[in-house]
Every structure is written in structure tokens, then in C-alpha cells.
Design a protein around this motif. Structure first.
Motif, short mmCIF file in Angstrom:
data_model
loop_
_atom_site.label_atom_id
_atom_site.label_comp_id
_atom_site.label_asym_id
_atom_site.label_seq_id
_atom_site.Cartn_x
_atom_site.Cartn_y
_atom_site.Cartn_z
N LYS A 30 0.83 -1.19 0.00
CA LYS A 30 0.00 0.00 0.00
C LYS A 30 0.88 1.25 0.00
N ILE A 55 -9.41 -10.43 0.80
CA ILE A 55 -10.38 -9.33 0.77
C ILE A 55 -11.44 -9.53 1.87
N GLU A 57 -14.16 -8.92 4.91
CA GLU A 57 -15.20 -7.93 5.15
C GLU A 57 -15.90 -8.26 6.47
N GLN A 331 -13.30 -1.68 11.17
CA GLN A 331 -13.80 -1.27 9.85
C GLN A 331 -12.71 -0.55 9.06
N LYS A 335 -11.02 -1.55 5.52
CA LYS A 335 -11.15 -0.58 4.45
C LYS A 335 -9.80 -0.29 3.77
N PHE A 336 -8.77 -0.03 4.59
CA PHE A 336 -7.48 0.30 3.97
C PHE A 336 -6.94 -0.90 3.19
N ASN A 338 -8.59 -3.20 1.62
CA ASN A 338 -9.34 -3.47 0.39
C ASN A 338 -9.37 -2.30 -0.59
N GLU A 339 -9.25 -1.08 -0.10
CA GLU A 339 -9.51 0.07 -0.97
C GLU A 339 -8.31 0.99 -1.21
N MET A 340 -7.30 0.92 -0.39
CA MET A 340 -6.14 1.79 -0.55
C MET A 340 -5.30 1.32 -1.73
N ALA A 341 -4.81 2.26 -2.51
CA ALA A 341 -4.02 1.91 -3.70
C ALA A 341 -2.65 1.37 -3.31
N GLU A 345 -0.38 0.55 -8.46
CA GLU A 345 -1.63 1.11 -8.95
C GLU A 345 -1.59 2.63 -9.01
#
Length: 353
Positions: A30, A55, A57, A331, A335-336, A338-341, A345
Motif C-alpha cells: 500500500k 479481501i 469484510e 472497519q 477498508k485500507f 481493500n480500498e487503498m491503492a 496502482e
């Protein structure tokens, strides 16, 4: 049935570590310096391992709040009368407690379990699970708190509640408790398991002053002289446990076996964890310790299990409120992840030296 048979029934393997390297690599890639998100990275790794996925959740979180009365309140070890137990359960059912507010905020379902409250409910409530063993435990300063058979029954019922009341769509479970006098029970349980001196575990509970705390300590020291220091988990529950603590113990075991993410609350919930972990040491892999309670012994208990609490806010309310308060951190950890580039990327240059 004894501790060994309970272990066989609810035993489960340690976390599978096959994805550990891949998860750590995903975290490290990341767009941040290595380790820059601190404990969030460790939490993300643990949740990914529990769910065995890159991934993870958090889905449909649930709070189970176990309530019961304690005979030791006869010895004036609490600042509040025992009637507060059932009155607070009614408050939960009416939606007026802190745990209701926090649960609603995070979208938790909330079930209250009557494990042994000295009260007869006027009507049924869908949020109340009545599994009353008796109207409270015996006064363990005079005799054992419960029989071994009652302790076993509590384990079975607590496990059965998780098996029946949760589904695969609920992967995150928090446990709370309500029971005037239960810090006394928890102090003795922790002492028997951790061997931490009793004087370092006995705190002010619901708000005792210095004199009240000293009286409480003398009562518990007397109780320990009567019942000894058993090491078998069922014997510990029998001598000093509460029905809510014993049921929560079974619930911990079932939640671990079902590979739920388990949020451990404070000093009393940690006593149920301690018993369950003694029965099945792999339980710790599935547990995230939400906060360091202001109850004086909790810091030492967390150190004993070599775990880092998420929050240090001076809380000592119980009811699962520490676990609920910490949920946002879980949470954010997911989140980081799964969603942080990643560096690739985002086309950001990585560290050179």
C-alpha cells in the motif's frame, strides 16, 4: 462430562497461515511506509487470516449480552444493589442503555441473555433469550457459586445460543455482560488462571470508594481461603463463576469454532475468555481485544495474554461498550486493506534504501 470432553467438542485448529505472506505483502504494498498504519495493519492481517481471504469484510455484526445475579452481593462488594441487574436488562430491552446507542450506531443486532437474573419478566421480548439457570449464583464466600453440572450446562447453553442465533452472514461477534457483583467473580477467575496476586486484580467495580474496595478485597481473600485456587476451568467456574460468565465462556468457544471475528470487551468478558482459552488455547487467534478497562487488573490481564488493546479510554462500563466503541477501528483496518491503492496502482515510487 468434564473439561477434556468439552475440549474435544469445541476444539478447533489454529488459524491457517497459508495466506499470511500474501496478506502481509498486500499490506506492505500500500502507498505508505512499511508499518506506518501500526496496529491497523496487524488487525487487518488477523481478520484476513480468520476469514482466510485477501479481501476480508465485516458483515452483520452482533452483540450478545449475558446477564445474571451474584450471591456474593450479600457481602456488600458492590456500590449498587443487586436489583440494578434486572433493571438494567429492562433498560437494554427498552433501548435506553449505552450499549443500545453504540449498537445502533454501528448496525449491530443485540440480544440479551438471561443466564440467571433474579427477576420474572412480565412479557416475552424478541431481543431477550431466557436461559435462566437459577435466580443468581450462591454466595461464594460461604459455598461454591454453582455446581459443576450447572457450569457445564452454562457452557452448553452459551455455545448453543451462538450456533442457533447466528448465521454464516454474521461474521463478527461482540460479547457483553451485566451482573452486579461480577467484577468480584472475574477477579477470582483471573487470579486462579493467571496467578496474578489478588490484590492487583481487585478494583472499584461499579464505583466503590477506597474503604469499599478494601472491604471487597477482604471478602474475596476470605472466599479464596474457603475455595482454594483451582486450576481446572470447570472447577474455577464452579467455585467463583457467574452464570453469565459461564454462558459467555461457551459462547466464546462456539464463536471460535465457527471462525467468527470475536471482539473481547473488558475485565469481566476477559474472564470468560480466560476460561474458554484454557479449554481451547487456539481461541486467542480469533479474538481482538477491544480496550483496556479502567478496572485496575485489566492492564495486567492483557499483558498476561500478550495482547494489545485497541483503545485506552478509561472505560469501565461493561455491557460490551468497549467492544462496540472499537468496532470502527476494525472497519478502518478492512477498508485500507481493500480500498487503498498500491504503489503500482498509484504509480508512486517505492522506498529505495
Amino acid at each position: 462430562m468434564n473439561s477434556q470432553s468439552i475440549l474435544q467438542k469445541y476444539s478447533f485448529p489454529p488459524l491457517e497461515k497459508d495466506l499470511s505472506q500474501a496478506l502481509q505483502s498486500k499490506i506492505d504494498q500500500k502507498t505508505k511506509p512499511l508499518g506506518a498504519l501500526g496496529e491497523l495493519e496487524k488487525i487487518a492481517l488477523q481478520i484476513g487470516l480468520i476469514q482466510n481471504t485477501l479481501i476480508p469484510e465485516l458483515k452483520n455484526p452482533a452483540l450478545f449480552l449475558f446477564a445474571a445475579d451474584h450471591g456474593i452481593t450479600e457481602e456488600k462488594v458492590s456500590a449498587y444493589p443487586k436489583e440494578v441487574t434486572w433493571q438494567m436488562v429492562q433498560n437494554f430491552l427498552n433501548g435506553g442503555a449505552c450499549s443500545n446507542v453504540f449498537s445502533n450506531f454501528h448496525g449491530f443486532t443485540m440480544k440479551i441473555v438471561d443466564a440467571g437474573v433474579d427477576h420474572k419478566w412480565d412479557q416475552e421480548n424478541p431481543d431477550l433469550i431466557v436461559k435462566k439457570i437459577a435466580n443468581g449464583t450462591a454466595n461464594f464466600n460461604k459455598t461454591n457459586a454453582m455446581t459443576t453440572e450447572q457450569a457445564l450446562l452454562c457452557l452448553e447453553i452459551g455455545a448453543g445460543i451462538i450456533e442457533k442465533e447466528t448465521t454464516s452472514l454474521q461474521n463478527t461477534i461482540a460479547f457483553g455482560e451485566m451482573g452486579i457483583g461480577n467484577t468480584s467473580s472475574a477477579s477470582l477467575i483471573h487470579h486462579c488462571i493467571s496467578e496474578i496476586p489478588l490484590d492487583e486484580l481487585v478494583g472499584k467495580g461499579t464505583g466503590l470508594d477506597r474503604e469499599g474496595r478494601e472491604r471487597k478485597f477482604e471478602v474475596l481473600k476470605s472466599s479464596l481461603k474457603r475455595g482454594g485456587t483451582p486450576t481446572d476451568p470447570l472447577e474455577i467456574l464452579s467455585e467463583y463463576g457467574g452464570f453469565e460468565i459461564a454462558m459467555m465462556t461457551g459462547a466464546f468457544l462456539a464463536a471460535g469454532k465457527l471462525k467468527k471475528v470475536i471482539l473481547v470487551d473488558g475485565f469481566i468478558a476477559s474472564a470468560a475468555f480466560a476460561i474458554a482459552n484454557k479449554i481451547e488455547p487456539n481461541l486467542k487467534d480469533y479474538c481482538i481485544f477491544s480496550h483496556e478497562s479502567d478496572e485496575i487488573g485489566h492492564k495486567k490481564i492483557l499483558a498476561h495474554y500478550q495482547v494489545t488493546p485497541i483503545l485506552r479510554l478509561g472505560m469501565r462500563l461493561g455491557e460490551g461498550t468497549g467492544a462496540l466503541a472499537a468496532y470502527s477501528i476494525l472497519q478502518l483496518s478492512v477498508k485500507f486493506l481493500n480500498e487503498m491503492a498500491s504503489f503500482g496502482e498509484a504509480k508512486v515510487s517505492e522506498k529505495e534504501i
